[in-house]
Scaffold this motif. Structure first.
Motif, short mmCIF file in Angstrom:
data_model
loop_
_atom_site.label_atom_id
_atom_site.label_comp_id
_atom_site.label_asym_id
_atom_site.label_seq_id
_atom_site.Cartn_x
_atom_site.Cartn_y
_atom_site.Cartn_z
N ASP A 102 0.84 -1.20 0.00
CA ASP A 102 0.00 0.00 0.00
C ASP A 102 0.88 1.26 0.00
O ASP A 102 0.82 2.06 -0.92
N VAL A 103 1.68 1.39 1.06
CA VAL A 103 2.51 2.59 1.20
C VAL A 103 3.98 2.18 1.17
O VAL A 103 4.40 1.30 1.92
N GLN B 61 -2.14 -0.34 6.99
CA GLN B 61 -1.73 -0.49 5.59
C GLN B 61 -0.47 -1.33 5.49
O GLN B 61 0.41 -1.26 6.35
N LYS B 62 -0.37 -2.10 4.42
CA LYS B 62 0.85 -2.87 4.18
C LYS B 62 1.94 -1.89 3.76
O LYS B 62 1.87 -1.27 2.69
N THR B 63 2.93 -1.75 4.62
CA THR B 63 3.92 -0.69 4.46
C THR B 63 5.31 -1.27 4.28
O THR B 63 5.71 -2.18 5.01
N ALA C 189 5.31 -2.19 14.47
CA ALA C 189 4.20 -1.91 13.56
C ALA C 189 4.15 -2.88 12.38
O ALA C 189 3.21 -2.86 11.59
N GLY C 190 5.20 -3.71 12.23
CA GLY C 190 5.19 -4.71 11.17
C GLY C 190 5.61 -4.20 9.80
O GLY C 190 5.29 -4.81 8.78
N VAL C 191 6.33 -3.09 9.78
CA VAL C 191 6.84 -2.56 8.51
C VAL C 191 7.90 -3.52 7.96
O VAL C 191 8.74 -4.02 8.72
N LYS C 192 7.84 -3.79 6.67
CA LYS C 192 8.89 -4.61 6.04
C LYS C 192 9.93 -3.70 5.40
O LYS C 192 9.58 -2.70 4.76
N LYS D 58 0.17 9.58 7.18
CA LYS D 58 -1.30 9.59 7.29
C LYS D 58 -1.94 9.98 5.96
O LYS D 58 -2.95 9.40 5.55
N ALA D 59 -1.37 10.98 5.30
CA ALA D 59 -1.94 11.44 4.03
C ALA D 59 -1.84 10.34 2.97
O ALA D 59 -2.76 10.17 2.15
N ALA D 60 -0.74 9.58 3.01
CA ALA D 60 -0.58 8.48 2.05
C ALA D 60 -1.67 7.44 2.28
O ALA D 60 -2.24 6.89 1.32
N VAL D 61 -1.98 7.17 3.54
CA VAL D 61 -3.03 6.19 3.85
C VAL D 61 -4.38 6.69 3.34
O VAL D 61 -5.14 5.93 2.72
#
Lengths: 121, 585
Positions: B5-6, B27-29, B145-148, B410-413
Motif C-alpha cells: 500500500d505505502v 496499511q501494508k507498508t 508496527a510490522g513494517v517490512k 497519514k496522508a498516504a493512507v
C-alpha cells in the motif's frame, strides 16, 4: 604505505587477504583509506560510510585485534583491516547491523527483477 | 505479488515516522533505505535540539521551560528567521504537531533534556535529544508496527502510470539485483543534497536522490537556492573535516568566542553589531566567506575562532552544562578525542574554521500534508522544501522531520483508501533498468568519483555561500556540460553487481547533477540576498514587492523555473502593507 584487507565472500564463498600499495594517507581516517582503495584501485571493495564522526558506528572494523569505528581512527602504514563480526558479513568489511530478520522485506514482493546473476558469468 | 500500500524511501526520522504512521493505520507498508536502519541518515547526527514551544515543553513533556512562550511566539521566530519566505501553513502544522509526537517518543523510552536556546529563538525551545537514541526508538516502533524493510536499497526512480506514481525502482546493493516495487502511494524521505558540496556536516549518503527522482517524476522543487551552511567547523586534520566541535564550544553553547580574520580583527560587527558571533548561521557563514574572499583568511581557506580573551575555566563550564549528555569530562565528543584541541584553545590558540553544507531548506514542493504535484507521491522531512523559508533556526529540523513524516504517512493512507491499484508499465521498467545498467556495460569512460569531485568543485566555487550572476552562469554551463558530455560516459571498472560502490557512485552522479542544477538555477533567478542566499551583486534584501518562492520542474529534458507568491496568511514582513503583527487563527 600499505594496507591489507580481509575480503570476501567471493563467488565461491571464500574469504581472502589482499594487500594494497597506497600513497601516504597520513591524517586520514581508515574510512578515507577504504574509500581511496575503492575509488582509485578496485571499485569492488565494499565499505560502509555514513556519518563520518563515530555516531552511526556501522563502519566498524577490526584493527589491532579490536573492533573500532573506521571513520574516527587514523590510517597507518601496515594496517590490517578485518571484519568486525564474521557472522554478519555482507561483503568485505560491510556487516549487517540494521533490522532483525523478521522485518526484512522478501524481494519476491517486487513487480520486476533484473537479477545480478543474469549478467555475471 | 504486489500488494504494497505505502512505500517509504529513506530511514531517517521522517521516513521511519511515516512508515510507522501508515503501518499503524493498517496499511501494508514497506520501507526502502540506501543505508542501514538507525545507522544512516542525517537524523543520526542530531546532537541536540528538537524545538517545541515553552508552554508545551512544560505542560506536555514535563520539562523546564518558559511557560509564557506559546506556539505564537515560536511561529513568529520561525518566520522571521526564515526571512518571511516560509510556507506559513507548513510552519503552523510543524509547531502544533511536534509536542504530541515527542510525548509519544518519550513514553516509548526516548530520553529528553530540558530545552536549550538556539540562535534566533527568543527563549529555550530546543528539547535535548540524541539523534541515535531517536533512531533506536523509532526502529523499535517500526518493528512493532510490522513494517517490512529492504536495507542498502538505492531507490533511483519513481515510475508513473498515466501521471500517477505507481512504483519505485532501484538497486538492491546487497544482491546486485535491480528491482521494481509497485505501491499505491510513495513517500520520499531521503533527506537533503549536502553532498553537492565538498565539505559537509551531513552523512555521506545525502546526495539529493529524492530531489532527483521526484523532479524526474514531474514534481516541483521549491527555493532550492536556500542551502544552509554551518560555520565554524574544522578543516584540518582531514579526519576532523566537517566536524562542528568549535561551533558547539562557541556560539552554539552560548560561549562568547570571537571570530577573527588573519589580522586578528573581529569582523562580525560589519554584519551584525548587536549579536556579533551570536548572529544566525546564515550571516556568520556569509561574513566568514567574505573575509576569506577579500584576502583575510587563513592557510586552509578559513577564518579563526578564538577563546583567548576568556579565562580558561569559563571554557570548562560549557562541558558541565551544554554537553552534559554528549561530552564526558575528558572532552570526548562524538567519536573523537578533543582534549588536546581544548588544551590548545585554553592556552590561547585560535582554531581555523570553515563553513560546511549542513541543511537544505529548499526541496520538493508539497501541500499541507506532504502531497506533491504528482498524484500518489508524497515528500516528508528535509527533502521537502518550504517550511524553513530562507533560513532554518536551530532545532527546527528535528520538529520538521517528525511532524512531516507523520503527516505524509497519514496522508498516504488517506490517498491509498480512495484509489485503485495500478501497474507499472513493463516498457517503463525496461527503460529504467537499461539506464541503471549502462555504466556497468561500458568498457571505458570516465570514473564516477572524478565527476563527483568536479561537480563539488563547481558548487563550492560558484554556487557556494557568496554568489554572483557570473558565477552562477558559469556553474550552470559547467553542470550542463557534465550532464551532456560526461553522464553518458560514466563507467564502472568492474561489472560485478553485488555491492559495487562504483556503480552506486555512478548513479549518485545523476542525483547530484539534478540537485545542483536546480540549486544553481534558483540562485541565479533570485536577484536579491535573503537568508542563506547571498548575492554579491545584489547584497540587499528586496522587500518592495510581493514575496515569492521559486519553483523548478524538469520535463522532457528541459528545466523550467516559475514563481509563486509566498503562502503568508498570518505574518507579513516589516515595511510591507502590514507591519509585523500576529493574526490569530
Amino acid at each position: 604505505m600499505r594496507a591489507t584487507l580481509m575480503r570476501g565472500p567471493d563467488r565461491n564463498g571464500q574469504f581472502y587477504r589482499q594487500t594494497f600499495e597506497l600513497p601516504d594517507l597520513v591524517g586520514l581516517s581508515v574510512s578515507n583509506l577504504l574509500q581511496h582503495i575503492s575509488r582509485h584501485i578496485d571499485g569492488t571493495v565494499a565499505y560502509y560510510l555514513s556519518c563520518r564522526r563515530g555516531l552511526c558506528a556501522a563502519c566498524v572494523v577490526r584493527v589491532d585485534g579490536r573492533n573500532q569505528k573506521a571513520c574516527v581512527i587514523p590510517a597507518f602504514d601496515g594496517i590490517v583491516i578485518e571484519q568486525a563480526n564474521t557472522k554478519l558479513i555482507i561483503k568485505d568489511t560491510v556487516i549487517h547491523l540494521g533490522m532483525p530478520r523478521k522485518s526484512e522485506l522478501n524481494p519476491r514482493n517486487c513487480a520486476f527483477r533484473a537479477a545480478a546473476s543474469d549478467d555475471n558469468d | 505479488m504486489s500488494d504494497i500500500d505505502v512505500l517509504v524511501i529513506g530511514s531517517g526520522a521522517a521516513g521511519l515516522t511515516a512508515a510507522v504512521a501508515a503501518a499503524e493505520m493498517g496499511q501494508k507498508t514497506v520501507l526502502l533505505t540506501k543505508g542501514q536502519v538507525a545507522r544512516s541518515g542525517a537524523t543520526a547526527t542530531i546532537t541536540g535540539d528538537i524545538c517545541v514551544d515553552g508552554r508545551t515543553c512544560v505542560d506536555l513533556l514535563g520539562l523546564k521551560a518558559d511557560h509564557q512562550d506559546t506556539e505564537d511566539e515560536f511561529f513568529e521566530d520561525t518566520v522571521m528567521g526564515g526571512k518571511f519566505l516560509n510556507d506559513q501553513r507548513l510552519v503552523e502544522v510543524m509547531i502544533s504537531e511536534i509536542g504530541p509526537i515527542l510525548k509519544r517518543l518519550k513514553d516509548n523510552g526516548l530520553r529528553m533534556g530540558d530545552p536549550i536556546r538556539g540562535p534566533g529563538h527568543r527563549t529555550a525551545r530546543g528539547v535535548w535529544v540524541s539523534g541515535m537514541e531517536l533512531l533506536q526508538t523509532l526502529r523499535k516502533l517500526v518493528i512493532r508496527a510490522g513494517v517490512k524493510v529492504r536495507e542498502e536499497f538505492f531507490a533511483t526512480d519513481v515510475l508513473l502510470n498515466d501521471g500517477v506514481a505507481v512504483g519505485v525502482a532501484g538497486i538492491d546493493q546487497r544482491t546486485g539485483d535491480i528491482l521494481c516495487f509497485e505501491a499505491k502511494a510513495i513517500v520520499i524521505a531521503t533527506g537533503g543534497g549536502m553532498m553537492i558540496y565538498p565539505m559537509q556536516t551531513a552523512p555521506e549518503e545525502l546526495t539529493g536522490d529524492g530531489h532527483s527522482l521526484a523532479s524526474r517524476a514531474g514534481a516541483q522543487l521549491i527555493d532550492m537556492e536556500m542551502v544552509q551552511f554551518l560555520p565554524c567547523v574544522l578543516t584540518d586534520p582531514p579526519i576532523w573535516r566537517g566536524i562542528q566541535f568549535p561551533w558547539l564550544l562557541g556560539p552554539q553553547s552560548g560561549v562568547r568566542a570571537w571570530l577573527l580574520n588573519r589580522f586578528g580583527e573581529r569582523f562580525m560587527d560589519k554584519w551584525d553589531p548587536v549579536n556579533m558571533e551570536f548572529a544566525t548561521r546564515d550571516i556568520i557563514s556569509i561574513a566568514c566567506t567574505k573575509e576569506v574572499m577579500e584576502g583575510r583568511g587563513g592557510p586552509n581557506g578559513g577564518v579563526f575562532l578564538s577563546w583567548a580573551h576568556l579565562p580558561s575555566n569559563i571554557i570548562d563550564f560549557s562541558a558541565e552544562w551544554y554537553f552534559r549528555t554528549h561530552l564526558s569530562g575528558d572532552w570526548q565528543w562524538e567519536g573523537f578525542d578533543f582534549s588536546n584541541l581544548v588544551e590548545e584553545i585554553k592556552n590561547g590558540r585560535a582554531v581555523e574554521v570553515n563553513s560546511a553544507s549542513h541543511f537544505f531548506m529548499g526541496g520538493v514542493a508539497t501541500d499541507l500534508v506532504g502531497a506533491t504535484s504528482v498524484p500518489g507521491l508524497f515528500a516528508a522531512g528535509e527533502v521537502a522544501g518550504g517550511v524553513h523559508g530562507a533560513n532554518r533556526l536551530s532545532g527546527n529540523a528535528g520538529s520538521q522531520i517528525l511532524v512531516q513524516g507523520q503527516q505524509a504517512g497519514k496522508a498516504a493512507v488517506a490517498y491509498v483508501k480512495k484509489v485503485d491499484r495500478r501497474r507499472v508499465l513493463p516498457s517503463d521498467w525496461e527503460r529504467v533498468r537499461e539506464v541503471l545498467e549502462t555504466p556497468l556495460k561500458r568498457e571505458s569512460g570516465i570514473m564516477p568519483f572524478e565527476i563527483k569531485e568536479e561537480l563539488q568543485a563547481i558548487a563550492n566555487l560558484k554556487v557556494g555561500i557568496v554568489r554572483t550572476a557570473d558565477s552562477l552562469d558559469e556553474a550552470l554551463a559547467g553542470v550542463r556540460r557534465l550532464r551532456s558530455d560526461v553522464l553518458s560516459r560514466l563507467y564502472c571498472r568492474s561489472s560485478e553487481r553485488r555491492y559495487n560502490k562504483e556503480w552506486a557512485d555512478a548513479v549518485e552522479c545523476r542525483s547530484l547533477l539534478d540537485t545542483l542544477e536546480a540549486t544553481t538555477l534558483c540562485a541565479l533567478r533570485r536577484c536579491e540576498s535573503r537568508g542563506a542566499h547571498y548575492r554579491d551583486d545584489f547584497p540587499g534584501q528586496n522587500d518592495s514587492g510581493k514575496l515569492w518562492n521559486g519553483l523548478v520542474s524538469f520535463s522532457e529534458g528541459e528545466i523550467n523555473y516559475t514563481t509563486r507568491s509566498v503562502r503568508s496568511h498570518r505574518l507579513s514582513p516589516p515595511g510591507s502593507a502590514n507591519q509585523i503583527s500576529i493574526k490569530k487563527g
